[in-house]
Design a protein around this motif. Structure first.
Motif, PDB file in Angstrom:
ATOM      1  N   LEU A 162     -19.956 -50.035  30.032  1.00 63.12           N
ATOM      2  CA  LEU A 162     -19.571 -49.066  31.053  1.00 63.12           C
ATOM      3  C   LEU A 162     -19.133 -47.756  30.423  1.00 63.12           C
ATOM      4  N   LEU A 163     -19.368 -46.683  31.133  1.00 62.96           N
ATOM      5  CA  LEU A 163     -18.934 -45.350  30.704  1.00 62.96           C
ATOM      6  C   LEU A 163     -18.057 -44.747  31.786  1.00 62.96           C
ATOM      7  N   ALA A 164     -16.842 -44.358  31.420  1.00 66.71           N
ATOM      8  CA  ALA A 164     -15.970 -43.623  32.329  1.00 66.71           C
ATOM      9  C   ALA A 164     -16.030 -42.148  31.936  1.00 66.71           C
ATOM     10  N   TYR A 165     -16.368 -41.302  32.877  1.00 68.95           N
ATOM     11  CA  TYR A 165     -16.404 -39.869  32.596  1.00 68.95           C
ATOM     12  C   TYR A 165     -15.912 -39.100  33.816  1.00 68.95           C
ATOM     13  N   SER A 166     -15.352 -37.918  33.582  1.00 69.56           N
ATOM     14  CA  SER A 166     -14.836 -37.120  34.688  1.00 69.56           C
ATOM     15  C   SER A 166     -15.371 -35.703  34.578  1.00 69.56           C
ATOM     16  N   THR A 167     -15.564 -35.069  35.727  1.00 67.43           N
ATOM     17  CA  THR A 167     -16.205 -33.752  35.778  1.00 67.43           C
ATOM     18  C   THR A 167     -15.364 -32.750  36.562  1.00 67.43           C
ATOM     19  N   ASP A 168     -15.478 -31.510  36.139  1.00 66.40           N
ATOM     20  CA  ASP A 168     -14.845 -30.386  36.832  1.00 66.40           C
ATOM     21  C   ASP A 168     -15.921 -29.323  36.996  1.00 66.40           C
ATOM     22  N   PHE A 169     -16.222 -28.953  38.239  1.00 69.34           N
ATOM     23  CA  PHE A 169     -17.270 -27.976  38.515  1.00 69.34           C
ATOM     24  C   PHE A 169     -16.721 -26.605  38.907  1.00 69.34           C
ATOM     25  N   THR A 170     -15.403 -26.448  38.916  1.00 66.98           N
ATOM     26  CA  THR A 170     -14.812 -25.181  39.358  1.00 66.98           C
ATOM     27  C   THR A 170     -13.949 -24.505  38.305  1.00 66.98           C
ATOM     28  N   GLY A 171     -13.489 -25.255  37.295  1.00 65.17           N
ATOM     29  CA  GLY A 171     -12.631 -24.676  36.273  1.00 65.17           C
ATOM     30  C   GLY A 171     -11.155 -24.808  36.568  1.00 65.17           C
ATOM     31  N   ASP A 172     -10.781 -25.587  37.585  1.00 63.57           N
ATOM     32  CA  ASP A 172      -9.365 -25.729  37.921  1.00 63.57           C
ATOM     33  C   ASP A 172      -8.696 -26.902  37.196  1.00 63.57           C
ATOM     34  N   GLU A 173      -9.441 -27.555  36.300  1.00 64.65           N
ATOM     35  CA  GLU A 173      -8.924 -28.664  35.488  1.00 64.65           C
ATOM     36  C   GLU A 173      -8.447 -29.841  36.340  1.00 64.65           C
ATOM     37  N   ARG A 174      -9.049 -30.006  37.489  1.00 61.53           N
ATOM     38  CA  ARG A 174      -8.856 -31.199  38.309  1.00 61.53           C
ATOM     39  C   ARG A 174     -10.195 -31.920  38.348  1.00 61.53           C
ATOM     40  N   PHE A 175     -10.223 -33.070  37.699  1.00 58.02           N
ATOM     41  CA  PHE A 175     -11.482 -33.750  37.449  1.00 58.02           C
ATOM     42  C   PHE A 175     -11.702 -34.907  38.421  1.00 58.02           C
ATOM     43  N   THR A 176     -12.967 -35.242  38.617  1.00 50.48           N
ATOM     44  CA  THR A 176     -13.341 -36.400  39.413  1.00 50.48           C
ATOM     45  C   THR A 176     -13.900 -37.464  38.475  1.00 50.48           C
ATOM     46  N   MET A 177     -13.259 -38.639  38.494  1.00 48.77           N
ATOM     47  CA  MET A 177     -13.640 -39.731  37.603  1.00 48.77           C
ATOM     48  C   MET A 177     -14.762 -40.560  38.211  1.00 48.77           C
ATOM     49  N   ARG A 178     -15.759 -40.893  37.373  1.00 52.71           N
ATOM     50  CA  ARG A 178     -16.871 -41.741  37.795  1.00 52.71           C
ATOM     51  C   ARG A 178     -17.123 -42.808  36.732  1.00 52.71           C
ATOM     52  N   ILE A 179     -17.752 -43.900  37.144  1.00 52.61           N
ATOM     53  CA  ILE A 179     -18.076 -44.993  36.244  1.00 52.61           C
ATOM     54  C   ILE A 179     -19.587 -45.226  36.268  1.00 52.61           C
ATOM     55  N   LYS A 180     -20.187 -45.272  35.078  1.00 50.98           N
ATOM     56  CA  LYS A 180     -21.628 -45.490  34.962  1.00 50.98           C
ATOM     57  C   LYS A 180     -21.888 -46.802  34.236  1.00 50.98           C
ATOM     58  N   ASP A 181     -22.791 -47.602  34.775  1.00 54.91           N
ATOM     59  CA  ASP A 181     -23.222 -48.842  34.138  1.00 54.91           C
ATOM     60  C   ASP A 181     -24.298 -48.477  33.114  1.00 54.91           C
TER      61      ASP A 181
END
Length: 242
Positions: A162-181
């Protein structure tokens, strides 16, 4: 005083002045008065007008340096190998590394299985993918048409599945965590918004530990698996109440 090369000869344009609106906040007994707190509201039309005025002032003050900027950028780019491979790091039977590709904005995160008897990391002189490469996350695909992307977390589970990764598309340093198999390539539909930088995996269970807007949070057991419920989480401080 004479203007430096590239600056307007004068008179210099006046910089915009932000309004001062006192705003009081108190934390841990300390009171702070912030006269510019209103600028934190990025959707406020007045905030946008002020930022546009700052940008216009900067453009006017540096208009004569456009050619110099282009020359410096071209020289830096000319000295950079755009298609390149990072130094692979060995962990749990894998070589982990990232690649950059000419013409693409973001790196590609990859790994390759360690071969029997292999001691030295895989390298390619031209930055091309090594044989047997597995792409974990192509950040260019994740970014899509978004003008900005930043990763706050990138962590493979102890079993490598599994891979846990988080993304920020606006630059406000508030990320959304997702899990990839990483076996199926499927990314779980559930996600956890409002997280901070970083995360870590627990070895004994399929569980990822992360920070949620400055507070340490942990997903409940099993949510890391695609198809689980990533939104189910609890504060670590509540664990002691059971």
């Amino acid at each position: 005083m004479a203007a430096s090369p590239g600056q307007p000869a004068g008179p210099f344009p006046e910089p915009p002045a932000a309004r001062r609106i006192p705003s009081t906040r108190t934390h841990h007994g300390d009171t702070v008065i912030d006269e510019y707190a209103w600028l934190a509201d990025k959707d406020d039309p007045e905030t946008l007008r002020y930022l546009e005025a700052e940008n216009a002032h900067t453009a006017a003050m540096t208009a004569g340096r456009a050619g110099l900027r282009d020359d410096i950028f071209a020289e830096i780019k000319g000295r950079t190998q755009e298609t390149d491979l990072s130094v692979p790091v060995r962990k749990d039977g894998w070589w982990y590394y990232s690649r950059t590709v000419a013409g693409q904005q973001y790196p590609v995160n990859c790994r390759r299985a360690v071969q029997p008897g292999e001691e030295a990391p895989p390298v390619t002189g031209d930055g091309a993918p090594p044989p047997g490469e597995e792409i974990l996350l192509d950040q260019n695909e994740v970014a899509g048409d978004s003008p900005f992307l930043s990763l706050g977390a990138f962590s493979v589970s102890p079993d490598g599945r599994l891979l846990a990764y988080s993304t920020d598309f606006t630059g406000d340093e508030r990320f959304t965590m997702r899990i990839k198999d990483l076996v199926t390539g499927e990314t779980a539909a559930d996600e956890i918004p409002g997280t901070f930088y970083g995360c870590a995996w627990c070895r004994r269970r399929v569980r990822a530990v992360l920070r949620h807007r400055g507070r340490r949070m942990a997903t409940v057991p099993g949510v890391a698996a695609p198809g689980g419920h990533a939104s189910r989480r609890r504060r670590d401080r509540d664990r002691g109440k059971r």
